[in-house]
Design a protein around this motif. Structure first.
Motif, PDB file in Angstrom:
ATOM      1  N   VAL A 192       0.513  -1.103  -0.337  1.00  0.00           N
ATOM      2  CA  VAL A 192       0.245   0.161   0.083  1.00  0.00           C
ATOM      3  C   VAL A 192       1.397   1.293  -0.071  1.00  0.00           C
ATOM      4  CG1 VAL A 192      -1.688   0.943   0.893  1.00  0.00           C
ATOM      5  CG2 VAL A 192      -1.687  -1.011   0.811  1.00  0.00           C
ATOM      6  N   LEU A 193       1.789   0.742   1.110  1.00  0.00           N
ATOM      7  CA  LEU A 193       3.014   2.380   0.713  1.00  0.00           C
ATOM      8  C   LEU A 193       3.411   2.720  -0.185  1.00  0.00           C
ATOM      9  CD1 LEU A 193       4.517   1.743   4.404  1.00  0.00           C
ATOM     10  CD2 LEU A 193       2.844   3.874   3.501  1.00  0.00           C
ATOM     11  N   TYR A 194       3.892   1.429  -0.684  1.00  0.00           N
ATOM     12  CA  TYR A 194       4.829   1.623  -2.276  1.00  0.00           C
ATOM     13  C   TYR A 194       3.571   2.778  -3.310  1.00  0.00           C
ATOM     14  CZ  TYR A 194       7.489  -0.259  -6.721  1.00  0.00           C
ATOM     15  OH  TYR A 194       7.727  -0.650  -7.629  1.00  0.00           O
ATOM     16  N   LYS A 195       2.718   2.482  -3.490  1.00  0.00           N
ATOM     17  CA  LYS A 195       1.371   2.673  -4.702  1.00  0.00           C
ATOM     18  C   LYS A 195       1.303   4.631  -4.262  1.00  0.00           C
ATOM     19  CE  LYS A 195      -1.067  -0.765  -5.050  1.00  0.00           C
ATOM     20  NZ  LYS A 195      -2.190  -1.497  -5.338  1.00  0.00           N
ATOM     21  N   GLN A 196       1.389   5.352  -2.964  1.00  0.00           N
ATOM     22  CA  GLN A 196       1.778   6.109  -2.893  1.00  0.00           C
ATOM     23  C   GLN A 196       2.970   7.118  -2.549  1.00  0.00           C
ATOM     24  OE1 GLN A 196       1.350   6.118   1.701  1.00  0.00           O
ATOM     25  NE2 GLN A 196      -0.667   5.900   1.922  1.00  0.00           N
ATOM     26  N   SER A 197       2.582   8.646  -2.909  1.00  0.00           N
ATOM     27  CA  SER A 197       3.686  10.041  -2.586  1.00  0.00           C
ATOM     28  C   SER A 197       4.273   9.606  -1.916  1.00  0.00           C
ATOM     29  CB  SER A 197       3.146  10.657  -3.854  1.00  0.00           C
ATOM     30  OG  SER A 197       2.064  11.328  -3.298  1.00  0.00           O
ATOM     31  N   GLY A 198       5.323  10.806  -1.544  1.00  0.00           N
ATOM     32  CA  GLY A 198       5.180  11.388  -0.340  1.00  0.00           C
ATOM     33  C   GLY A 198       6.819  10.734  -0.132  1.00  0.00           C
ATOM     34  N   SER A 199       7.695  11.373   1.388  1.00  0.00           N
ATOM     35  CA  SER A 199       8.616  10.018   1.889  1.00  0.00           C
ATOM     36  C   SER A 199       8.409   8.630   1.830  1.00  0.00           C
ATOM     37  CB  SER A 199       9.020  10.953   2.738  1.00  0.00           C
ATOM     38  OG  SER A 199       8.182  10.165   4.173  1.00  0.00           O
ATOM     39  N   LEU A 200       7.289   8.349   3.179  1.00  0.00           N
ATOM     40  CA  LEU A 200       7.299   6.781   2.663  1.00  0.00           C
ATOM     41  C   LEU A 200       6.797   5.805   2.139  1.00  0.00           C
ATOM     42  CD1 LEU A 200       4.704   6.920   6.143  1.00  0.00           C
ATOM     43  CD2 LEU A 200       6.974   6.236   5.632  1.00  0.00           C
ATOM     44  N   GLY A 201       5.382   6.695   0.172  1.00  0.00           N
ATOM     45  CA  GLY A 201       6.709   5.620  -0.968  1.00  0.00           C
ATOM     46  C   GLY A 201       7.460   5.973  -1.197  1.00  0.00           C
ATOM     47  N   ASN A 202       8.494   6.875  -1.097  1.00  0.00           N
ATOM     48  CA  ASN A 202       9.831   6.350  -1.841  1.00  0.00           C
ATOM     49  C   ASN A 202      10.715   5.234  -0.798  1.00  0.00           C
ATOM     50  OD1 ASN A 202       8.597   8.362  -3.700  1.00  0.00           O
ATOM     51  ND2 ASN A 202      10.340  10.211  -2.044  1.00  0.00           N
ATOM     52  N   ARG A 203      10.028   5.579   0.186  1.00  0.00           N
ATOM     53  CA  ARG A 203      10.792   4.210   1.237  1.00  0.00           C
ATOM     54  C   ARG A 203      10.693   3.243   0.740  1.00  0.00           C
ATOM     55  NH1 ARG A 203      10.336   5.945   6.957  1.00  0.00           N
ATOM     56  NH2 ARG A 203      11.672   4.465   7.476  1.00  0.00           N
ATOM     57  N   ALA A 204       8.982   2.836   0.339  1.00  0.00           N
ATOM     58  CA  ALA A 204       8.706   1.470   0.208  1.00  0.00           C
ATOM     59  C   ALA A 204       9.302   0.819  -1.108  1.00  0.00           C
ATOM     60  CB  ALA A 204       7.790   1.175   0.317  1.00  0.00           C
ATOM     61  N   ARG A 205       9.421   2.057  -2.074  1.00  0.00           N
ATOM     62  CA  ARG A 205       9.488   1.844  -3.357  1.00  0.00           C
ATOM     63  C   ARG A 205      11.079   1.143  -3.306  1.00  0.00           C
ATOM     64  NH1 ARG A 205       5.376   5.319  -4.021  1.00  0.00           N
ATOM     65  NH2 ARG A 205       7.267   7.412  -4.300  1.00  0.00           N
ATOM     66  N   ARG A 206      11.725   1.913  -3.108  1.00  0.00           N
ATOM     67  CA  ARG A 206      13.728   1.222  -2.240  1.00  0.00           C
ATOM     68  C   ARG A 206      13.236   0.344  -1.644  1.00  0.00           C
ATOM     69  NH1 ARG A 206      15.376   6.979  -1.234  1.00  0.00           N
ATOM     70  NH2 ARG A 206      13.864   6.773   1.367  1.00  0.00           N
ATOM     71  N   ALA A 207      12.603  -0.335  -1.322  1.00  0.00           N
ATOM     72  CA  ALA A 207      12.929  -1.344   0.053  1.00  0.00           C
ATOM     73  C   ALA A 207      12.703  -2.562  -1.173  1.00  0.00           C
ATOM     74  CB  ALA A 207      12.189  -2.054   1.525  1.00  0.00           C
ATOM     75  N   ILE A 208      11.395  -2.059  -1.530  1.00  0.00           N
ATOM     76  CA  ILE A 208      11.161  -3.213  -2.605  1.00  0.00           C
ATOM     77  C   ILE A 208      11.761  -3.658  -4.100  1.00  0.00           C
ATOM     78  CG2 ILE A 208       9.429  -4.105  -4.242  1.00  0.00           C
ATOM     79  CD1 ILE A 208       7.803  -2.755  -2.296  1.00  0.00           C
ATOM     80  N   ASP A 209      12.384  -2.667  -5.005  1.00  0.00           N
ATOM     81  CA  ASP A 209      12.622  -2.267  -5.208  1.00  0.00           C
ATOM     82  C   ASP A 209      14.434  -2.619  -5.867  1.00  0.00           C
ATOM     83  OD1 ASP A 209      10.775  -2.318  -6.693  1.00  0.00           O
ATOM     84  OD2 ASP A 209      11.189   0.333  -7.360  1.00  0.00           O
ATOM     85  N   GLY A 210      15.159  -2.175  -3.903  1.00  0.00           N
ATOM     86  CA  GLY A 210      16.217  -2.488  -3.912  1.00  0.00           C
ATOM     87  C   GLY A 210      17.487  -1.650  -4.142  1.00  0.00           C
ATOM     88  N   LYS A 211      17.004  -0.059  -4.139  1.00  0.00           N
ATOM     89  CA  LYS A 211      17.618   0.621  -4.812  1.00  0.00           C
ATOM     90  C   LYS A 211      17.860   1.794  -3.550  1.00  0.00           C
ATOM     91  CE  LYS A 211      16.058   0.749  -9.582  1.00  0.00           C
ATOM     92  NZ  LYS A 211      15.564   1.758 -10.542  1.00  0.00           N
TER      93      LYS A 211
END
Length: 51
Positions: A32-51
């Motif tokens: 759910v966080l992955y789909k959000q904009s903002g800092s939590l969304g960015n952190r979730a994308r980094r955790a999932i995408d591995g960047k």
């Protein structure tokens, strides 16, 4: 509905220990966080995408 603390705990666990350490409910919260904009969304994308 999950609380802000539950989202944050799931995200911190994903960042520190990886996605494999999450249970099904925590994984859904991070998704759910992955789909959000903002800092939590960015952190979730980094955790999932591995960047």
């Amino acid at each position: 509905m999950a609380t802000k603390e539950q989202y944050e705990n799931a995200l911190v666990k994903a960042e520190n220990f990886g996605l494999a350490s999450l249970d099904k409910q925590q994984l859904e919260l991070v998704k759910v966080l992955y789909k959000q904009s903002g800092s939590l969304g960015n952190r979730a994308r980094r955790a999932i995408d591995g960047k």
